[in-house]
Write a protein that holds these residues in place. Structure first.
Motif, short mmCIF file in Angstrom:
data_model
loop_
_atom_site.label_atom_id
_atom_site.label_comp_id
_atom_site.label_asym_id
_atom_site.label_seq_id
_atom_site.Cartn_x
_atom_site.Cartn_y
_atom_site.Cartn_z
N LEU A 84 0.87 -1.18 0.00
CA LEU A 84 0.00 0.00 0.00
C LEU A 84 0.90 1.22 0.00
O LEU A 84 1.77 1.37 0.86
CB LEU A 84 -0.91 0.01 1.23
N GLU A 85 0.69 2.11 -0.96
CA GLU A 85 1.48 3.32 -1.05
C GLU A 85 0.67 4.41 -1.73
O GLU A 85 -0.35 4.15 -2.39
CB GLU A 85 2.77 3.07 -1.83
N LYS A 86 1.13 5.63 -1.57
CA LYS A 86 0.48 6.79 -2.18
C LYS A 86 1.28 7.22 -3.39
O LYS A 86 2.49 7.42 -3.31
CB LYS A 86 0.35 7.94 -1.19
N GLN A 87 0.60 7.38 -4.52
CA GLN A 87 1.21 7.84 -5.75
C GLN A 87 0.42 9.02 -6.27
O GLN A 87 -0.69 8.87 -6.78
CB GLN A 87 1.25 6.72 -6.80
N GLY A 88 0.99 10.20 -6.12
CA GLY A 88 0.27 11.41 -6.52
C GLY A 88 -0.94 11.64 -5.65
O GLY A 88 -0.84 11.71 -4.42
N ARG A 89 -2.10 11.72 -6.29
CA ARG A 89 -3.35 11.92 -5.55
C ARG A 89 -4.12 10.62 -5.38
O ARG A 89 -5.30 10.65 -5.06
CB ARG A 89 -4.21 12.95 -6.29
N SER A 90 -3.46 9.50 -5.58
CA SER A 90 -4.13 8.22 -5.49
C SER A 90 -3.42 7.30 -4.51
O SER A 90 -2.21 7.41 -4.28
CB SER A 90 -4.19 7.53 -6.87
#
Length: 433
Positions: A352-358
């Protein structure tokens, strides 16, 4: 789902109409533009063959012969060259009025770029200086034919240099532009009118599909509720029979199958309610990283007991606005599916990770058999199982990933499956923050 179906129908209809209109009107305007070019080139060809001027028209008197009586030219041709060597424009589709309708000018330039001659007697909008500038610009471009503003030009080589002949096509181009603008305006009006009609009629068109879907959904909901009571009674009777007769293989099989059928019924009801309620979720902001870590760690023991490698990578301090209970079920479904269908000694990964606004959630596992990529889009269908033999040892019945897709769709996210190497299955979820 019904709204998406209706919108897809409207989009497909409008796209098809737009393509047809573009092809028809584009063809009409293309033919019109080519006609402008052909007509202009025909006139320029005649001018080029006659030194930048039209041959004298039929009916003009030739020089006096003998007794001073003028001799008319050949009446079978609309134009006749006034001098020896001048070429007739017969067969070029030009009318006798063309010399009087055409506005043109020509410029003769030597090899060094020096203007030797300008002829602007047949046009009022251009003087000698402007004519020379136009000719030098054409020679600089190196093109033989083309447009310079509203003027169609033709360059030809003569003994003393290069002659550039310009024909005023402003009237023809103006007509073409008016046709183009009118066709675009009519196309837009037509598209808007059809859009209004499709919006009105699409409800009636998809009404049979809506009714069939609603009846199917209602049947699943009603059947699920009706099955709950007999399943509960069967379970209770099994417990009583076991108390009287003791535990045996047949009662164990009855209890196992009852639990399996109860789970299937609950999943069908849950999926039906989710589609019925749509976006009516209890949206709250919750710590997604903590929830994901909690759910992932609950699968460590089953993975270890099955001799399967399980890796976890979770970016800390991530939060999400959504239905926490539904997200927990989503993670549980994906992890359970990965462990269930990975072979003994296989590898399973959760990240689980954050990429940009997603927020990107990924679950992958190795597979016992090679993954066929043409089957990947179908793994989210109801009752679909990659194992076509539908082996009951896995305990699945093909609804888990369908429920996962419904949860993601309710949160306005995206879910898809990949198989990078053909020996593993990777399911990705994209949730917009």
């Amino acid at each position: 789902m019904i709204k998406r179906l209706r919108y897809k129908f409207i989009a497909a209809s409008m796209f098809s109409l737009a393509v047809v209109l573009f092809f028809i009107l584009g063809s009409v305007n293309f033919v019109s533009y080519q006609k402008v070019i052909r007509d202009a080139d025909a006139v320029l060809t005649v001018l080029g063959e006659n030194g930048g001027m039209f041959p004298k028209p039929h009916g003009e008197q030739q020089p006096v012969d003998g007794g001073g009586q003028g001799k008319p030219m050949n009446p079978s041709s609309p134009w006749e060259g006034p001098e020896e060597g001048k070429k007739r424009p017969e067969g070029r589709g030009l009318s006798p009025e063309t010399p009087y309708e055409s506005r043109f000018f020509s410029v003769l330039v030597d090899e060094s770029g020096q203007v030797l001659q300008t002829d602007t007697g047949q046009i009022a909008a251009i003087d000698d200086q402007e004519a020379a500038e136009y000719a030098l610009e054409v020679l600089k471009s190196g093109r033989e034919k083309g447009f310079l503003g509203n003027y169609r030009y033709f360059r030809l080589d003569e003994e003393t240099g290069s002659r550039v002949i310009f024909l005023d096509c402003s009237r023809s181009l103006s007509g073409f532009r008016m046709t183009l603008l009118a066709s675009v305006a009519l196309a837009l009006v037509g598209l808007l009118s059809v859009l209004v009609l499709v919006l009105i009629l699409s409800k009636r068109i998809i009404r049979p599909v809506v009714e069939s879907y609603e009846k199917q959904r209602q049947f699943i909901t009603d059947a699920g509720h009706e099955l709950k009571t007999p399943l509960t009674i069967i379970g209770a009777d099994t417990d009583l029979a076991e108390m009287e007769c003791g535990e045996n293989q047949w009662l164990t099989d009855i209890r196992r199958q009852t639990q399996r059928l109860t789970g299937l019924t609950n999943d069908l009801i849950y999926l039906s309610r989710m589609e019925e309620e749509g976006n009516q979720l209890q949206r709250i902001e919750f710590p997604l990283s903590d929830v994901a870590e909690e759910m992932a760690h609950s699968f460590l023991a089953p993975a270890k007991s099955q001799n399967k490698e399980f890796s976890i990578e979770i970016q800390p301090m991530l939060s999400y606005m959504g239905d926490e209970k539904a997200i927990r079920q989503l993670i549980s479904i994906l992890l359970d599916n990965a462990l269930k269908y990975s072979p003994v000694g296989g590898k399973t990964a959760f990240s689980l990770e954050k990429q940009g606004r997603s927020l990107q959630l990924m679950v992958s596992n190795t597979t016992a058999e090679p993954m066929e990529r043409d089957k990947l889009p179908h793994i989210f269908d109801r009752f679909y199982r990659a194992d076509q033999s539908r082996n009951s040892q896995t305990g699945g019945y093909g609804l888990g990933l369908s429920i996962a897709r419904g949860i993601v769709a309710a949160h306005k996210g995206k879910i898809w499956a990949e198989s990078p190497d053909g020996t593993s299955l990777m399911i990705r979820v994209n949730l917009t923050v």
